[in-house]
Design a protein around this motif. Structure first.
Motif, PDB file in Angstrom:
ATOM      1  N   VAL A  38       4.973   8.011  -8.890  1.00  0.00           N
ATOM      2  CA  VAL A  38       5.508   7.193  -9.610  1.00  0.00           C
ATOM      3  C   VAL A  38       6.114   8.130 -10.656  1.00  0.00           C
ATOM      4  N   LEU A  39       5.683   9.107 -11.134  1.00  0.00           N
ATOM      5  CA  LEU A  39       6.425   9.981 -12.116  1.00  0.00           C
ATOM      6  C   LEU A  39       7.561  10.461 -11.739  1.00  0.00           C
ATOM      7  N   ALA A  40       7.611  10.566 -10.314  1.00  0.00           N
ATOM      8  CA  ALA A  40       8.705  11.177 -10.115  1.00  0.00           C
ATOM      9  C   ALA A  40      10.095  10.012  -9.747  1.00  0.00           C
ATOM     10  N   ARG A  41       9.747   9.039 -10.273  1.00  0.00           N
ATOM     11  CA  ARG A  41      10.982   7.976  -9.959  1.00  0.00           C
ATOM     12  C   ARG A  41      11.768   7.918 -11.244  1.00  0.00           C
ATOM     13  N   LYS A  42      13.087   7.641 -11.023  1.00  0.00           N
ATOM     14  CA  LYS A  42      13.872   7.573 -12.292  1.00  0.00           C
ATOM     15  C   LYS A  42      13.630   6.280 -12.857  1.00  0.00           C
ATOM     16  N   PRO A  43      14.216   6.367 -14.122  1.00  0.00           N
ATOM     17  CA  PRO A  43      13.781   5.099 -15.082  1.00  0.00           C
ATOM     18  C   PRO A  43      14.584   3.702 -14.534  1.00  0.00           C
ATOM     19  N   LYS A  44      15.907   3.907 -13.997  1.00  0.00           N
ATOM     20  CA  LYS A  44      16.677   2.950 -13.532  1.00  0.00           C
ATOM     21  C   LYS A  44      16.155   2.312 -12.150  1.00  0.00           C
ATOM     22  N   MET A  45      15.135   2.855 -11.650  1.00  0.00           N
ATOM     23  CA  MET A  45      14.747   2.469 -10.220  1.00  0.00           C
ATOM     24  C   MET A  45      13.915   1.400 -10.420  1.00  0.00           C
ATOM     25  N   CYS A  46      13.671   0.512  -9.197  1.00  0.00           N
ATOM     26  CA  CYS A  46      12.901  -0.493  -8.982  1.00  0.00           C
ATOM     27  C   CYS A  46      11.496  -0.331  -9.227  1.00  0.00           C
ATOM     28  N   SER A  47      10.698  -1.392  -9.838  1.00  0.00           N
ATOM     29  CA  SER A  47       9.515  -1.059 -10.194  1.00  0.00           C
ATOM     30  C   SER A  47       8.512  -1.266  -9.058  1.00  0.00           C
ATOM     31  N   PHE A  48       9.029  -1.549  -7.952  1.00  0.00           N
ATOM     32  CA  PHE A  48       8.175  -1.827  -6.729  1.00  0.00           C
ATOM     33  C   PHE A  48       8.141  -0.552  -5.684  1.00  0.00           C
ATOM     34  N   LEU A  49       7.127  -0.359  -5.163  1.00  0.00           N
ATOM     35  CA  LEU A  49       7.097   0.780  -4.236  1.00  0.00           C
ATOM     36  C   LEU A  49       6.380   0.427  -2.809  1.00  0.00           C
ATOM     37  N   GLU A  50       6.770   0.844  -1.946  1.00  0.00           N
ATOM     38  CA  GLU A  50       5.944   0.755  -0.600  1.00  0.00           C
ATOM     39  C   GLU A  50       5.355   2.012  -0.587  1.00  0.00           C
ATOM     40  N   TRP A  51       3.862   2.015  -0.399  1.00  0.00           N
ATOM     41  CA  TRP A  51       3.284   3.104  -0.154  1.00  0.00           C
ATOM     42  C   TRP A  51       2.119   2.774   0.656  1.00  0.00           C
ATOM     43  N   ARG A  52       1.991   3.783   1.750  1.00  0.00           N
ATOM     44  CA  ARG A  52       0.995   3.267   2.818  1.00  0.00           C
ATOM     45  C   ARG A  52       1.492   1.853   3.440  1.00  0.00           C
ATOM     46  N   ASP A  53       0.144   1.108   3.332  1.00  0.00           N
ATOM     47  CA  ASP A  53       0.523  -0.166   3.706  1.00  0.00           C
ATOM     48  C   ASP A  53       0.404  -1.286   2.679  1.00  0.00           C
ATOM     49  N   LEU A  54       0.621  -0.616   1.340  1.00  0.00           N
ATOM     50  CA  LEU A  54       0.423  -1.415   0.209  1.00  0.00           C
ATOM     51  C   LEU A  54       1.729  -1.511  -0.700  1.00  0.00           C
ATOM     52  N   LYS A  55       1.586  -2.496  -1.485  1.00  0.00           N
ATOM     53  CA  LYS A  55       3.046  -2.456  -2.489  1.00  0.00           C
ATOM     54  C   LYS A  55       2.488  -2.029  -3.805  1.00  0.00           C
ATOM     55  N   ILE A  56       3.112  -1.221  -4.530  1.00  0.00           N
ATOM     56  CA  ILE A  56       2.694  -0.646  -5.687  1.00  0.00           C
ATOM     57  C   ILE A  56       3.660  -1.306  -6.790  1.00  0.00           C
ATOM     58  N   VAL A  57       3.015  -1.890  -7.599  1.00  0.00           N
ATOM     59  CA  VAL A  57       3.914  -2.386  -8.890  1.00  0.00           C
ATOM     60  C   VAL A  57       3.523  -1.748 -10.065  1.00  0.00           C
ATOM     61  N   TYR A  58       4.573  -1.114 -10.784  1.00  0.00           N
ATOM     62  CA  TYR A  58       4.224  -0.325 -11.704  1.00  0.00           C
ATOM     63  C   TYR A  58       5.219  -0.587 -13.034  1.00  0.00           C
ATOM     64  N   LYS A  59       4.985  -0.172 -14.091  1.00  0.00           N
ATOM     65  CA  LYS A  59       5.670  -0.577 -15.219  1.00  0.00           C
ATOM     66  C   LYS A  59       5.394   0.408 -16.513  1.00  0.00           C
ATOM     67  N   ARG A  60       6.215   0.847 -16.946  1.00  0.00           N
ATOM     68  CA  ARG A  60       6.023   1.848 -18.072  1.00  0.00           C
ATOM     69  C   ARG A  60       5.961   1.140 -19.524  1.00  0.00           C
ATOM     70  N   TYR A  61       5.189   1.263 -20.292  1.00  0.00           N
ATOM     71  CA  TYR A  61       5.300   1.064 -21.709  1.00  0.00           C
ATOM     72  C   TYR A  61       4.968   2.321 -22.614  1.00  0.00           C
ATOM     73  N   ALA A  62       5.870   2.651 -23.494  1.00  0.00           N
ATOM     74  CA  ALA A  62       5.844   3.838 -24.217  1.00  0.00           C
ATOM     75  C   ALA A  62       5.469   5.157 -23.185  1.00  0.00           C
ATOM     76  N   SER A  63       4.393   5.685 -23.621  1.00  0.00           N
ATOM     77  CA  SER A  63       4.170   6.850 -22.595  1.00  0.00           C
ATOM     78  C   SER A  63       3.290   6.399 -21.517  1.00  0.00           C
ATOM     79  N   LEU A  64       2.882   5.264 -21.513  1.00  0.00           N
ATOM     80  CA  LEU A  64       1.956   4.760 -20.430  1.00  0.00           C
ATOM     81  C   LEU A  64       2.448   4.209 -19.280  1.00  0.00           C
ATOM     82  N   TYR A  65       1.819   4.435 -18.058  1.00  0.00           N
ATOM     83  CA  TYR A  65       2.312   3.579 -16.883  1.00  0.00           C
ATOM     84  C   TYR A  65       1.111   2.776 -16.506  1.00  0.00           C
TER      85      TYR A  65
END
Lengths: 160, 1146
Positions: A38-65
Motif C-alpha cells: 500500500v505504501l508503495a502505491r502512488k497517490p493518484k492510484m486506485c483505492s482498490f488492490l487485488e491481493w492474493r484472493d482478497l480485495k484490499i480497500v484502502y484510504k489515506r487520511y492525513a498520515s494514517l492509512y
C-alpha cells in the motif's frame, strides 16, 4: 470483511482487527506485505488492490492509512464508505481526530470500532447510535473513576 | 455492586451533560501522562529497531512480573493490559498476559471488564483453548441486570466464541431477542449471525425468531437480521422466496426515505441497508422470472433515486447494476443499467473506472455491445499506469477473446506477466494464457512460442495441469495428421534452439516438457540424428541445477532416443556415469538402460515410435511372475507376507515360543527381489492381490506350526496344492527382477483408443466466440461492427479432442499429477510415463470408471487362466485388509461384473420387470412411492448391489403434458456420499412416460437410520418451477454385505482386528437352536455364516465399501454371547444394536 489495519505513513501499525482466525505468524506476514504494497502505491492510484484472493480497500487520511480486506464479491465502494464512516466517528468522538489521538487512546478507537463493526459486518450505521453506546460505556468510566479515586490515590502512593 | 452502579448510571446523564458543557470539546485528551504514554513516547524517541526491541523486552519483563504478582490490583492490571495490547501490536509476543486478560474480564468492575474483554478479543482467536475459560464470565454477564455488561458480553460473543460452547449461551441470547432495548436485540441478532457462520446446525431451530427480528420495529435490529438472511439465502435461495415481498417492501421504504434521518449517510438513506437488500434480491431473483418480476419496480426506483452526488450513490448504483444483471433480465432495466455502467467507465475518478471495468467484466457475456461501446476506454485502460486497472482490463479482455484477437490479447497479458512479481497473479494469469492459447491459437508457431513463454514465466509456480494438458494435446493430436506432425516438429525445433543457448536457465517444469517432447517426437527431424539430442539432454542431466524429478524425465527421454540409434557414445558415457550415481533412482535407470541396450529388438518393441497415445492393458494379477515366485519358493525362499500377516505373526510370536527352525537365509533376498519385480510400470499399488497369493501359499508351508501354537479354533481348507500347481504351470521367467519388469511390458496388450467421440462445446464458449467476434478484431484496423455477423470457424483448432466435459477433465488431470509425482523419483520405469498418462486417460472414457476397471482386471485375470473362484475370494479377503487402494475398490467388482444402466425404460411396469430381470442377482427392495402430485410421481427402489447401494429413482409423468427442465437433486448430508453428481436434469419428460435415475450411495458416517432427502423441480410450459420434496430412509443394514471368507481367513482376520465388543443377550427357545439363530442373522443382517462348530458360530460381513466386521456367537443356556471384532472402532457397536433388535424380534 476479513480484517482492518491502520498504519502510519512510516509503516507503523496503529490498529489491527482480525475477523477471521489466523495465526500470529500469518497476521504478521500479511501486515508486513500489505503495508509495503500500500505504501508503495502512488497517490493518484486506485483505492482498490487485488491481493492474493482478497480485495484490499484502502484510504489515506492525513498520515494514517486505513486498510480493509474484503472478499471479491463484496462492494468496494461501500467499504470505502465504511472507512469514511469510521473516521467520522473517530473525529466526532475525539473532536477533530489526529494520529496522536489514536496512538495514545487506541483502546478507545477499538471500542468505537467494535460498536460500528461487529464480527466483520456493519453493526450500526447511525452515527448517533454508535456514539450513544460509546458514551454510555464511557460514563461508567467516569463513575468508577469517581468512586474509586480515594483508593487509587492510596495505591499510587503505595506503589511509588 | 452492579445495582449501585446502575443507580448511579441512571442519575448520570445530567451530570454528564454538565461535564460536557464545561469540557467543551467533549472527550478530553486524557492520560497522556500515563505509563502507556511514557512508553509510547520513549519508543518514538528511539532511532533503531534494535533499541526498540530492547526497550519492549524490558517493558514486557516488567509487565510479566506485575501481572503475575499477587497484590496487583485490577486497576493496575487494566493499565497493564493496555500496554500489552500495544506491545502485541508492535509485533512482540505477550502470551503470558492472555490468561490475565480473561481474569480481568471476569473480575473487574465495568471499566476494567471492558478492557479485559477488548484484550481477549484482540489476543485470542476463536479456536484458542483459553477461550473456554471465558464462557462462564460471558454467561454471568449475559444474565446481568446491567445493560452495559450485557452489551459487552454480546459484543465478545459476536467476535470470538468457542463453537462447542454455543449451547451454553444460546438460550440466554435467544431471550435477549425480546429485550426492550434495541441495542441488546441488535447485538443478540449479531451474535446469532456469528453462530450461524460457525455452527449453522445449532441455530437451525430459531429460524422463526430471525423472521421476527426481520420485522423488528427498530431499523438497526432489522438491518442486523439481514446479515443472517443474506448468508442463508446464499446457501439456499429457494427456501426464502416467500420473503421476497418483504424485502422489496423494506427496500421501497428505505429508498423512499421513510427511515429516521439518523440512518442517512451524506443525505442518502441507509446505504448499507440498501446494498444488503439489493444483494438479497439478486440472489432470490436469479434464474427465477416470477421472483424477479416482483423486484423490477423497486430496482427501477433505486436507479432513479440514486442521484450522482457522492461516492455512496455510486456504491448503490453498482450494486443495483449487479442485481439487474443477476436476476431474470428485463430489457428496459438492462438498458438503464448499461447506461449506468457507462457512467462508471467514463468517470475521471479512478475508483469508479475500476468498478466500471469490473461491472463490464461481469456483464460482458450478456451484453457484448456494451464492450463495443467502450472499446476506446478499454484500450486506454490497457496502458493505464495503475497495474490494478490494467489487470482488471485484462480480465475483461480474457472474457472476450476469440480466434481473431487472441494474439493481441495474449501479447498484452504476457507483457503484464513480465512485470508482475506476485506469485498469486502469475499463477492465475499463466493459467488464463494457457487456456486461451489452447483454445484459439492461430498457428503452430504462435502456439508453441506462447506456451514457451508460459512455461518460462510460470515456471514452477504454475498449476501442474498446464504442462500436463499441453503434453496431452501434443500427444493426442487433432483431426489432421499432417497438422499434428507440423506442430510436434515445430515444438522439437523450438526446444532444440532454446537448449542451444548457453547458460540459459529454464524452470524445471519446462525442462520436463522439453525432454518429453524431444524423447517422443525428435524422430520427426530429418537431419538431426538422435545423437545430437542425446548430447543436449546429457548436458542437462549433468547440470547441477536440475532436480532429480527432472532427471528422471530426461533419462526417460534418453532411453526412448537410444532405441532409435544403433550405438551412442554419449549413452555409454551416461550409463557409466550414472551406474555409480549416489541417487538410487538414477542408478536404477542407468542399469535399465544398459540392459535394454543389450537387446535391441526388445527395446524397439518396448519403446515404439509415436505410440504415446495408445493404451496398454495391465496384467494386474502379475500372473507372469507366478513361475518366478514358484521357483523361488521351491528353492526355499520365504513367501512375501502382506503387512497384516506380518503383524499378526508378531503378535502370535509374542505369545508363544517358536519351535520351528529359522528359514534359510536366502529367503529374504528372494522376497525382496520379488518386491522390486512388483513395482512394475503400472505404478499404482496393484500389488496387494499378488502378494496375498504368494504369501498365503507359503505361509501354510512354513508357518503352520506357529498358527497352531496360537489357540487354533478353526478347521482348515485344503486348497493349497491347487494353487501351487497354478504357480508351477505358468510360463518360465528369468529370475532377475529387472528383466521381469521388461517382460511384463511386452506382455502388455496394446489397444487402439477410441477416438470417435464428438467434440464438446459448452454453450458458454459458443457465446464467448459470438461476442468476441464483434469486438476488437484487429483492435481497430477494421470496423468492428461490420464483423458482427461473422462466425468464427478457425477457432478451436487447438482445442483438445475433448472426450469429456471440463469437470471430468480436471478430475483426470489430477490423476495425472498423482501419476507424475509417483513416477518421477520413485518409479522404476521412467520410459513408461506416457503410458501412464494414457492408462489414466482411459479411465475417463469409462462411464462408471471403477466398475469397468474392475472388469478389466477380471479380464486380465481370466487371461492368465489361473484364477478360480476360490482364489478370487481369497484375494478379496486379503485385500479388504490392506489400506485403501485403487485395487481394493475394484476387487469387490471382480465377482460381480457391472450391469448396464437402466435409463432406457419406457414405463414403470416394464421397468420394474426389467429391473428384476437385469438385477436378478441383486437383492432389491420393492418400489416405494415417495411423493406424488397430479402431474408426477416419484418412487424409488433400493438395490443392494454387492459393492454399493444403488438407489433408483423413477419419475413418472402422469399428465398429458411435457415436463420441462426436470431437475432431481439430492440434498447432500454428511452421512452419505453420492458417487455421481447428486443432481440430475432431464430437459424434457414426455407425456405419460417414465424416466429413471440412479445414484450409488455410500455411507460416510456410521448411523442406524438416516433420511436421504431431495427434491424434484420441473416446469410445465412457461409456468414457474414446481417443486416436490421427498425423502427415503436408509439404514445401516443397507450398507452391510456378507463377506464370504473361509474359516481360516476368519481366524487370521480375527487376530488382526483391534476393536472388539462383547455382549451377552437373552435368546428365546426357538433360537436355542444355533443354526436357526444364525440363519436369522444371515437373512436379516446379511451376515455370511462362515462356519458352525459345536455351539459356536462365526459370521462375517463388511460395511461398504470395505470395512470388515466379524462376529463370533456362542449359544449357551438361553444366552448368546456375541463377540464382534472389526477394523473400525464404532461399527461393532452399531452392529450389536442391530443384532439385538433382530434377535428380539424373532
Amino acid at each position: 470483511m476479513q480484517f482492518m489495519l491502520l498504519f502510519s505513513r512510516q509503516g507503523k501499525l496503529r490498529l489491527q482487527k482480525w475477523y477471521v482466525p489466523l495465526s500470529d505468524k500469518e497476521k504478521k506476514k500479511i501486515t508486513r506485505e500489505l503495508v509495503q504494497t500500500v505504501l508503495a502505491r502512488k497517490p493518484k492510484m486506485c483505492s482498490f488492490l487485488e491481493w492474493r484472493d482478497l480485495k484490499i480497500v484502502y484510504k489515506r487520511y492525513a498520515s494514517l492509512y486505513f486498510c480493509c480486506a474484503i472478499e471479491d464479491q463484496d462492494n468496494e465502494l461501500i467499504t470505502l464508505e465504511i472507512i469514511h464512516r469510521y473516521v467520522e466517528l473517530l473525529d466526532k468522538y475525539f473532536g477533530s481526530v489526529c494520529e496522536l489521538d489514536i496512538i495514545f487512546n487506541f483502546e478507545k478507537a477499538y471500542f468505537i470500532l467494535d460498536e460500528f463493526l461487529l464480527g466483520g459486518e456493519v453493526q450500526e450505521t447511525s452515527k448517533k447510535n454508535v456514539l450513544k453506546a460509546i458514551e454510555q460505556a464511557d460514563l461508567l468510566q467516569e463513575v468508577s473513576k469517581h468512586t474509586e479515586t480515594p483508593r487509587s490515590v492510596l495505591e499510587e502512593i503505595g506503589l511509588t | 455492586m452492579s445495582d449501585i452502579v446502575e443507580k448511579t448510571l441512571t442519575a448520570l446523564p445530567g451530570l454528564f451533560l454538565q461535564h460536557q458543557a464545561a469540557g467543551g470539546s467533549g472527550v478530553p485528551r486524557v492520560s497522556v501522562s500515563s505509563r502507556l504514554g511514557s512508553l509510547i513516547r520513549s519508543i518514538t524517541a528511539l532511532t533503531s529497531k534494535h533499541e526498540e526491541e530492547k526497550l519492549i523486552q524490558q517493558e514486557l519483563a516488567s509487565l510479566k512480573a506485575t501481572v503475575a504478582a499477587p497484590n496487583t490490583t485490577l486497576r493496575l492490571m487494566k493499565e497493564c493490559m493496555v500496554r500489552l495490547i500495544y506491545c502485541e501490536m508492535l509485533g512482540y509476543e505477550s502470551s503470558f498476559g492472555y490468561i490475565h486478560a480473561i481474569k480481568l474480564a471476569q473480575q473487574g468492575n465495568l471499566l476494567e471488564k471492558r478492557v479485559g474483554y477488548l484484550a481477549v478479543s484482540l489476543f485470542l482467536h476463536e479456536n484458542h483453548e483459553l477461550l473456554l475459560l471465558l464462557v462462564n464470565t460471558v454467561v454471568k454477564d449475559l444474565q446481568s441486570t446491567n445493560l452495559v455488561e450485557v452489551c459487552m458480553a454480546l459484543t465478545i460473543v459476536s467476535q470470538i466464541f468457542p463453537r462447542e460452547m454455543i449451547p451454553a449461551v444460546l438460550p440466554l441470547i435467544e431471550d435477549k431477542l425480546q429485550h426492550s432495548k434495541e441495542i441488546i436485540r441488535r447485538k443478540a441478532v449479531q451474535a446469532l449471525y456469528k453462530f450461524h457462520l460457525i455452527a449453522p446446525n445449532q441455530v437451525q431451530h430459531i429460524h422463526v425468531k430471525f423472521r421476527k427480528a426481520l420485522c423488528d420495529r427498530d431499523v438497526g435490529v432489522m438491518a442486523a437480521s439481514l446479515h443472517i438472511y443474506l448468508r442463508m439465502i446464499k446457501e439456499n435461495p429457494s427456501a426464502y422466496k416467500d420473503l421476497t415481498g418483504s424485502f422489496v417492501t423494506i427496500l421501497k421504504q428505505v429508498v423512499g426515505g421513510k427511515l429516521p434521518v439518523d440512518f442517512n449517510y451524506h443525505s442518502v438513506p441507509a446505504p448499507w441497508l440498501q446494498i444488503q437488500l439489493l444483494r438479497i434480491l439478486g440472489l432470490l431473483g436469479k434464474d427465477d422470472p416470477r421472483t424477479s418480476e416482483l423486484t423490477y419496480d423497486v430496482l427501477d426506483e433505486s436507479l432513479r433515486r440514486a442521484e450522482l452526488s457522492h461516492n455512496i450513490t455510486y456504491a448503490i448504483l453498482f450494486e443495483c447494476v449487479h442485481t439487474i444483471y443477476t436476476i431474470y433480465p428485463k430489457p428496459e432495466l438492462l438498458e438503464k443499467a448499461a447506461r449506468c455502467i457507462g457512467k462508471f467507465v467514463l468517470s475521471p475518478k479512478i475508483n469508479l473506472k475500476y468498478l466500471g471495468l469490473k461491472a463490464l467484466t461481469y456483464v460482458i457475456q450478456q451484453d457484448p455491445n456494451l464492450a463495443l461501446q467502450h472499446q476506446m476506454t478499454i484500450i486506454e485502460c490497457l496502458d493505464h499506469p495503475d497495474p490494478i486497472i490494467k489487470r482488471e482490463t485484462l480480465e475483461l479482455l480474457y472474457r472476450i477473446t476469440n480466434a481473431q484477437n487472441v494474439s493481441v490479447i495474449v501479447q498484452k497479458m504476457l507483457e503484464y506477466l513480465q512485470q508482475s512479481k506476485e506469485e498469486y497473479i502469475i499463477i492465475s494469469l499463466v493459467g488464463k494464457i494457457a487456456e486461451l492459447a489452447e483454445k484459439y491459437a492461430p498457428g503452430n508457431e504462435w502456439f508453441i512460442q506462447t506456451m514457451n513463454a508460459v512455461f518460462s514465466v510460470g515456471g514452477d509456480v504454475m498449476h501442474p495441469d498446464i504442462p500436463n494438458n499441453f503434453l496431452r494435446l501434443l500427444a493426442e493430436g487433432f483431426d489432421d495428421e499432417n497438422e499434428d506432425k507440423q506442430l510436434r516438429l515445430y515444438a522439437v525445433q523450438s526446444y532444440l534452439s532454446l537448449l542451444e543457448i548457453e547458460n540459459a536457465l529454464y524452470p524445471q517444469r519446462f525442462l520436463q516438457v522439453m525432454s518429453w517432447v524431444l524423447g517422443e517426437y525428435s524422430y520427426l527431424l530429418d537431419k538431426g540424428t538422435p545423437e545430437i539430442i542425446i548430447t543436449k539432454l546429457y548436458r542437462l542431466l549433468i547440470n547441477k541445477s536440475t532436480t532429480s524429478e527432472t532427471k528422471a524425465w530426461i533419462m526417460a527421454a534418453v532411453t526412448k532416443l537410444t532405441s532409435q540409434t544403433h550405438s551412442s557414445k554419449t549413452v555409454e558415457k551416461l550409463i557409466q556415469e550414472f551406474s555409480v550415481s549416489l541417487d538410487t533412482c538414477m542408478r536404477q535407470h542407468a542399469f535399465e538402460l544398459k540392459h535394454l541396450q543389450e537387446n535391441v529388438e526388445l527395446m524397439k518393441s518396448l519403446l515404439p515410435v509415436d505410440k504415446s497415445c495408445e493404451d496398454l492393458v495391465v496384467d494386474a494379477s502379475l500372473s507372469f511372475l507366478d513361475g518366478f515366485v514358484a521357483e523361488g519358493l521351491d528353492q526355499g525362499a520365504a513367501p512375501y507376507k502382506p503387512h497384516h500377516q506380518r503383524q499378526e505373526e508378531k503378535l502370535s510370536q509374542g505369545k508363544v515360543l517358536n519351535f520351528e527352525p529359522y528359514g534359510l537365509s536366502f529367503s529374504s533376498t528372494m522376497s525382496s527381489s520379488g518386491c522390486t519385480g512388483r513395482q512394475s510400470p503400472a505404478g499404482i499399488s496393484l500389488s496387494s492381490d499378488v502378494s496375498g497369493n504368494s504369501a498365503e501359499t507359503g505361509q501354510k508351508e512354513t508357518n503352520s506350526l506357529k498358527l497352531e501354537g496360537v489357540k487354533k479354533l478353526w478347521g482348515k481348507e485344503g486348497y493349497l496344492p491347487k494353487k501351487e500347481n497354478k504357480a508351477g504351470s505358468s510360463p518360465e521367467l528369468q529370475p532377475i527382477a529387472q528383466d521381469s519388469t521388461l517382460v511384463e511390458n511386452v506382455d502388455q496388450m496394446i489397444m487402439k483408443k477410441d477416438q470417435s467421440q464428438a467434440l464438446h462445446h459448452s454453450e458458454e464458449e459458443a457465446e464467448k466466440q459470438r461476442l468476441a467476434s464483434t469486438l476488437f478484431v484487429g483492435l481497430g484496423s477494421e470496423s468492428a461492427v461490420s464483423l458482427l455477423g461473422k462466425t468464427d470457424t478457425v477457432s478451436h483448432k487447438f482445442r483438445r479432442k475433448s472426450k469429456i466435459n471440463d469437470t471430468k477433465n480436471r478430475e483426470v488431470t489430477s490423476t495425472h499429477n498423482i501419476n507424475c509425482s509417483s513416477f518421477s523419483p520413485l518409479s522404476n520405469a521412467p520410459y513408461e510415463d506416457n503410458d501412464h498418462l494414457n492408462s489414466f486417460q482411459d479411465k475417463e472414457d469409462i462411464g462408471l470408471k471403477k466398475c469397468s476397471l474392475g472388469s478389466e482386471f477380471l479380464e486380465s485375470g481370466l487371461k492368465s487362466e489361473s484364477l478360480t473362484e476360490l482364489h478370487l475370494v481369497e484375494n478379496f479377503s486379503a485385500c479388504s485388509l490392506s489400506p485403501p487402494s485403487l485395487f481394493e475398490d475394484n476387487s469387490m467388482e471382480i465377482f460381480h461384473p457391472p450391469h448396464p444402466t437402466l435409463s432406457s425404460f419406457a414405463n414403470e411396469i416394464s421397468l420394474t420387470s426389467s429391473l428384476l430381470e437385469e438385477l436378478n442377482e441383486h437383492v432389491h427392495s420393492d418400489l416405494v412411492e415417495l411423493c406424488n402430485n397430479e402431474m408426477l410421481k416419484v418412487s424409488s427402489c433400493k438395490i443392494w448391489k454387492d459393492d454399493c447401494l444403488l438407489l433408483v429413482w423413477l419419475i413418472v409423468n402422469k399428465s398429458s403434458l411435457e415436463l420441462k427442465n426436470m431437475n432431481l437433486e439430492i440434498t447432500s448430508t454428511e452421512n452419505f456420499k453420492i458417487l455421481e453428481h447428486p443432481g440430475f436434469c432431464f430437459p424434457v419428460i414426455e407425456a405419460e412416460s417414465t424416466k429413471s435415475i440412479q445414484h450409488h450411495v455410500q455411507m460416510e458416517k456410521l448411523f442406524t437410520e438416516e433420511d436421504l432427502s431431495g427434491c424434484v423441480k420441473y416446469k410445465v410450459e412457461e409456468d414457474p418451477y414446481i417443486q416436490l420434496e421427498f425423502s427415503i430412509t436408509l439404514s445401516l443394514l443397507d450398507f452391510i454385505r456378507p463377506m464370504k471368507i473361509c474359516t481360516e481367513d476368519f481366524g487370521k482376520l480375527w487376530l488382526s482386528f483391534a476393536n472388539d465388543v462383547k455382549q451377552n443377550i437373552k435368546i428365546s427357545d426357538s433360537q436355542a437352536n444355533l443354526p436357526f439363530a444364525l440363519k436369522t442373522l444371515q437373512q436379516k443382517l446379511r451376515l455370511h455364516i462362515v462356519d458352525i462348530i459345536g455351539n459356536e458360530g462365526i459370521l462375517a460381513c463388511h460395511l461398504l465399501p470395505s470395512v470388515p466386521c466379524l462376529l463370533h456367537l456362542r449359544a449357551h443356556e438361553g444366552m448368546a454371547a456375541l463377540w464382534f471384532r472389526s477394523s473400525c472402532s464404532t461399527l461393532p457397536d452399531y452392529l450389536l444394536y442391530q443384532c439385538q433388535k433382530v434377535m428380539e424380534e424373532s
